[in-house]
Design an enzyme around this catalytic site. Sequence first.
Site: not given
Ligand code: 5GP
Ligand code: MG
Length: 178
Positions: A102-103, A106, A155, A168
């Site tokens: 996973e990237d 959050d 962010f 990206r």
């Molecule tokens: P979660 O479900 O953990 O809240 O969010 C996961 C997804 O939200 C990540 O896979 C990503 O796509 C997006 N995301 C969360 N934080 C960031 C951020 O700071 N920057 C970007 N570009 N995407 C984020």
């Molecule tokens: Mg993601």
Amino acid sequence: MQTIQIKDKTFTVSLKEADILKQVKRVAAEINRDYAGESPVFLAVLNGSFIFAADLMREVTLPSEITFVKLASYAGVSSTGAVKDLIGLNVDLKGRSVIIIEDIIDSGLTMVHLLDLFKQYEPKSVDICALLVKPDNLKVSLDIRYTCLEIPNDFIVGYGLDYDGFGRNTRDIYTVVE
Ligand code: 5GP
Ligand code: MG
């Protein structure tokens, strides 16, 4: 370039490529050690993990497969918690050791949903490998076995991650300037 403009937002560099790659190599070495003698299947979550997955995989020396899946849940700059279904899975995960790439984690809600979806495929094990984790924003308890870097609750873009589709293709990671 220390500052970049993407659409209406300004971003400033927060993680340099060399520091990111150092952590990617560290995590790959941990995976090589932990999975010695095994043949894991890496499951990269598109789109954000494509660059991380490419760098990580080239440091992995195990006999391994990689497949790319999609699970879109994000619009703009705040996590919605809304998730869609998994698409693109083309490897039989039954009895396999799976490593999710996973990237960024959050709130953790996307990952919880993903783990839930995997149960039906009866893998032997599932480990999480995240480039970035925002520990202060985690809303669920998650066992994240591999983390390259922990970051504050701001962010970010770059190294595969986007703001509204753009950003990206930068080597460094940038944080939004409020
Ligand atoms: P979660 O479900 O953990 O809240 O969010 C996961 C997804 O939200 C990540 O896979 C990503 O796509 C997006 N995301 C969360 N934080 C960031 C951020 O700071 N920057 C970007 N570009 N995407 C984020
Ligand atoms: Mg993601």
